[in-house]
Scaffold this active site. Structure first.
Site, PDB file in Angstrom:
ATOM      1  CG  ASP A   1     -24.224  58.989 -45.205  1.00  0.00           C
ATOM      2  OD1 ASP A   1     -23.642  59.821 -45.230  1.00  0.00           O
ATOM      3  OD2 ASP A   1     -24.899  58.274 -46.053  1.00  0.00           O
TER       4      ASP A   1
ATOM      5  CG  ASN B   1     -18.897  51.370 -46.606  1.00  0.00           C
ATOM      6  OD1 ASN B   1     -17.770  50.973 -47.211  1.00  0.00           O
ATOM      7  ND2 ASN B   1     -18.812  52.315 -45.835  1.00  0.00           N
TER       8      ASN B   1
ATOM      9  CE  LYS C   1     -21.832  64.727 -50.067  1.00  0.00           C
ATOM     10  NZ  LYS C   1     -21.330  64.049 -48.998  1.00  0.00           N
TER      11      LYS C   1
ATOM     12  CG  PHE D   1     -14.911  58.913 -55.311  1.00  0.00           C
ATOM     13  CD1 PHE D   1     -13.704  59.693 -55.327  1.00  0.00           C
ATOM     14  CD2 PHE D   1     -14.797  57.926 -56.479  1.00  0.00           C
ATOM     15  CE1 PHE D   1     -12.666  59.547 -55.917  1.00  0.00           C
ATOM     16  CE2 PHE D   1     -13.734  57.790 -57.131  1.00  0.00           C
ATOM     17  CZ  PHE D   1     -12.791  58.616 -57.070  1.00  0.00           C
TER      18      PHE D   1
ATOM     19  CE  LYS E   1     -24.694  61.697 -52.714  1.00  0.00           C
ATOM     20  NZ  LYS E   1     -24.069  60.596 -52.713  1.00  0.00           N
TER      21      LYS E   1
ATOM     22  CE  LYS F   1     -21.238  38.366 -27.718  1.00  0.00           C
ATOM     23  NZ  LYS F   1     -21.292  37.242 -27.651  1.00  0.00           N
TER      24      LYS F   1
HETATM   25  O1  PMT Z   1     -12.898  51.259 -51.956  1.00  0.00           O
HETATM   26  P1  PMT Z   1     -13.324  50.281 -53.254  1.00  0.00           P
HETATM   27  O2  PMT Z   1     -13.700  49.064 -53.083  1.00  0.00           O
HETATM   28  O3  PMT Z   1     -12.356  50.493 -54.389  1.00  0.00           O
HETATM   29  O4  PMT Z   1     -14.398  51.317 -53.963  1.00  0.00           O
HETATM   30  C1  PMT Z   1     -14.302  52.529 -54.088  1.00  0.00           C
HETATM   31  C2  PMT Z   1     -15.583  53.291 -53.931  1.00  0.00           C
HETATM   32  C3  PMT Z   1     -16.842  52.668 -54.624  1.00  0.00           C
HETATM   33  C4  PMT Z   1     -15.986  53.323 -52.311  1.00  0.00           C
HETATM   34  C5  PMT Z   1     -15.432  55.002 -54.409  1.00  0.00           C
HETATM   35  O5  PMT Z   1     -15.010  54.965 -55.697  1.00  0.00           O
HETATM   36  C6  PMT Z   1     -16.731  55.777 -53.983  1.00  0.00           C
HETATM   37  O6  PMT Z   1     -17.492  56.016 -54.535  1.00  0.00           O
HETATM   38  N1  PMT Z   1     -16.329  56.515 -52.753  1.00  0.00           N
HETATM   39  C7  PMT Z   1     -17.466  57.355 -52.301  1.00  0.00           C
HETATM   40  C8  PMT Z   1     -18.441  56.615 -51.429  1.00  0.00           C
HETATM   41  C9  PMT Z   1     -19.495  57.518 -50.879  1.00  0.00           C
HETATM   42  O7  PMT Z   1     -19.485  57.594 -49.707  1.00  0.00           O
HETATM   43  O8  PMT Z   1     -20.275  58.125 -51.435  1.00  0.00           O
HETATM   44  P2  PMT Z   1     -21.461  59.170 -51.145  1.00  0.00           P
HETATM   45  O9  PMT Z   1     -22.368  59.385 -52.215  1.00  0.00           O
HETATM   46  O10 PMT Z   1     -22.131  58.370 -49.805  1.00  0.00           O
HETATM   47  O11 PMT Z   1     -20.726  60.212 -50.536  1.00  0.00           O
HETATM   48  C10 PMT Z   1     -20.240  61.324 -51.209  1.00  0.00           C
HETATM   49  C11 PMT Z   1     -19.032  62.180 -51.049  1.00  0.00           C
HETATM   50  O12 PMT Z   1     -19.067  62.544 -49.601  1.00  0.00           O
HETATM   51  C12 PMT Z   1     -17.768  61.196 -50.723  1.00  0.00           C
HETATM   52  O13 PMT Z   1     -16.635  61.756 -51.253  1.00  0.00           O
HETATM   53  C13 PMT Z   1     -17.822  60.459 -49.363  1.00  0.00           C
HETATM   54  O14 PMT Z   1     -16.423  60.548 -49.221  1.00  0.00           O
HETATM   55  C14 PMT Z   1     -18.037  62.137 -48.821  1.00  0.00           C
HETATM   56  N2  PMT Z   1     -18.786  61.846 -47.522  1.00  0.00           N
HETATM   57  C15 PMT Z   1     -19.968  60.958 -47.161  1.00  0.00           C
HETATM   58  C16 PMT Z   1     -20.342  60.884 -46.132  1.00  0.00           C
HETATM   59  C17 PMT Z   1     -19.921  61.714 -44.850  1.00  0.00           C
HETATM   60  N3  PMT Z   1     -20.491  61.665 -43.823  1.00  0.00           N
HETATM   61  N4  PMT Z   1     -18.994  62.298 -45.109  1.00  0.00           N
HETATM   62  C18 PMT Z   1     -18.208  62.573 -46.346  1.00  0.00           C
HETATM   63  O15 PMT Z   1     -17.179  63.185 -46.348  1.00  0.00           O
END
Ligand code: PMT
Length: 406
Positions: free
Chosen positions: A275, A209, A351, A333, A347, A285
């Protein structure tokens, strides 16, 4: 300003502004600090050792091979200091520090120094604008060094422009703020994740991503400035004065975060974790063959954040493992492109974290890749606090102050 019992190490390099540091030493001494001074050989063309010695009420350090105790001088000075200030810093010394060149006592101490460093450059305005000098300063900033840019005005070389040492008041307040700031998270271990995870498909292709890792990096830098022991678990290449663990996939990231879990006080998941990952990684390949379409089967990755929160709910072992910390703060985040508030509220309860920092990743001026962000902090008790658009550095500072209640 009170700097009672703080150890300030001042490095003076060979520039005309060296004479101003005599007054700066007096200012630090008056506010209660213990000051030691290192000079480069060229600095002594502008100030005398005797002056600096009288003002600092300490020996002045110049050579590496006349140590005053059994420890090599560059190491004992680095250990002694709470903060290192280099003022005035010449283009030459800045360049050496960037390269890790340790060819005099000052640059050797800088090389051995792992705490807060502030650099106040002063030089001719054309030298200041030189691309190499600017690149070097950017590199140092990226490593956590605070740069106090020079002021505009009359320069000793006869030019008018940007290059004169910034005001002594500015230097004092930067040192004062840095030393006070260093106390906020002293003794705390903060684990931060950053960057987008990389899920390999075959040896040449992957799923990822747009996360640049900037938000997590700003949090790590700020937590470090606040005195924390920082561990940054990241998918990006990062050079830093704190521990950096480079990872690739979500599974690697989970492993690295779990390794730090017991000893941590605060965990912040700023990484964009995939995810899903491909179910069957192809060792070779993948070939097109005659296929018009290709279907990749994906399997769900663990939710690192949710599992950390679940782990926290489990009863603690008695006795606690050595170095383990109780009462952890866990922060997630939340990257949303629509219905930010509704999705974030859902969320945080799903979580189980203490805080969720929501940002709108559909906007080009914030979020993914940008130097800026605008976030809303949700807490587990229903509190909501919006932080207006600012640099990721400023946002990081406000987040850390908010979650630690400062
Ligand atoms: O890196 P930059 O370019 O500075 O951009 C910053 C950012 C936009 C990436 C950052 O600010 C941000 O939003 N990070 C979280 C991105 C994300 O994965 O969001 P989510 O809504 O999909 O996940 C929610 C939370 O669960 C996040 O804390 C993520 O780290 C966590 N997660 C998600 C999926 C997973 N399988 N395991 C996780 O721990």
């Amino acid at each position: 300003m009170t700097l009672q019992n703080q150890h300030i190490l001042i490095g003076i390099t060979g520039g005309i502004a060296a004479y101003k540091i005599c007054e700066l030493i007096r200012m630090f001494k008056k506010s209660g600090a213990d000051v030691k001074v290192i000079v480069t050989p060229n600095a002594l063309n502008f100030v005398t050792k005797l002056t600096l010695q009288n003002l600092s009420q300490n020996d002045v350090y110049e050579g590496e091979f006349t140590p005053k105790n059994w420890k090599p001088e560059h190491i004992s000075l680095a250990d002694w200091a709470d903060i290192m200030l280099i003022a005035p810093a010449t283009a030459n010394t800045i360049g050496k520090i960037v390269q890790g060149i340790a060819d005099n006592l000052l640059t050797s101490v800088a090389c051995a120094f792992s705490k807060k460093m502030i650099i106040a450059p002063a030089m001719n305005c054309n030298m200041w604008q030189n691309v190499a000098v600017q690149n070097n300063l950017n590199i140092l900033e990226g490593r956590g060094v605070e740069i106090l840019p020079p002021d505009n005005g009359f320069l000793a070389c006869g030019y008018i422009g940007k290059g004169r040492l910034c005001s002594l008041e500015k230097i004092c307040s930067a040192v004062d703020e840095a030393l006070n700031y260093q106390q906020i998270l002293k003794g705390k271990k903060v684990v931060i994740t950053s960057g987008g995870t990389i899920e390999d498909i075959d040896p040449v292709r992957y799923i990822s991503n747009y996360s640049s890792g900037k938000m997590g990096l700003s949090l790590a830098k700020t937590a470090y400035d606040m005195g924390a022991e920082v561990v940054l678990v990241t998918t990006k290449d990062v050079e830093a004065p704190y521990k950096v663990t480079k990872v690739k996939s979500a599974l690697d990231m989970q492993n690295a975060v779990n390794n730090e879990y017991d000893g941590s006080d605060i965990i912040i998941m700023a990484a964009a974790v995939a995810d899903y990952r491909v179910k069957n990684y192809s060792e070779q390949k993948m070939k097109k063959g005659g296929n018009e379409n290709l279907t990749l089967e994906l399997v769900k990755n663990p939710d690192i954040l949710a599992e950390l929160c679940k782990k926290r709910q489990a009863p603690l072992p008695n006795p606690l493992p050595q170095g383990a910390r109780e009462n952890k703060i866990i922060v997630g985040f939340c990257a949303e492109s629509e219905n930010l508030i509704e999705n974030a509220k859902e969320k945080i309860s799903k979580k189980g974290c203490d805080f969720l920092i929501a940002n709108d990743i559909s906007r080009k001026d914030i979020g993914f890749g940008s130097d800026n962000n605008e976030v809303t902090i949700f807490d587990k008790n229903g509190g909501i606090n919006k932080l207006e658009k600012a640099s990721k550095q400023v946002i990081a500072r406000k987040i850390l102050e908010y979650i630690t209640n400062e």
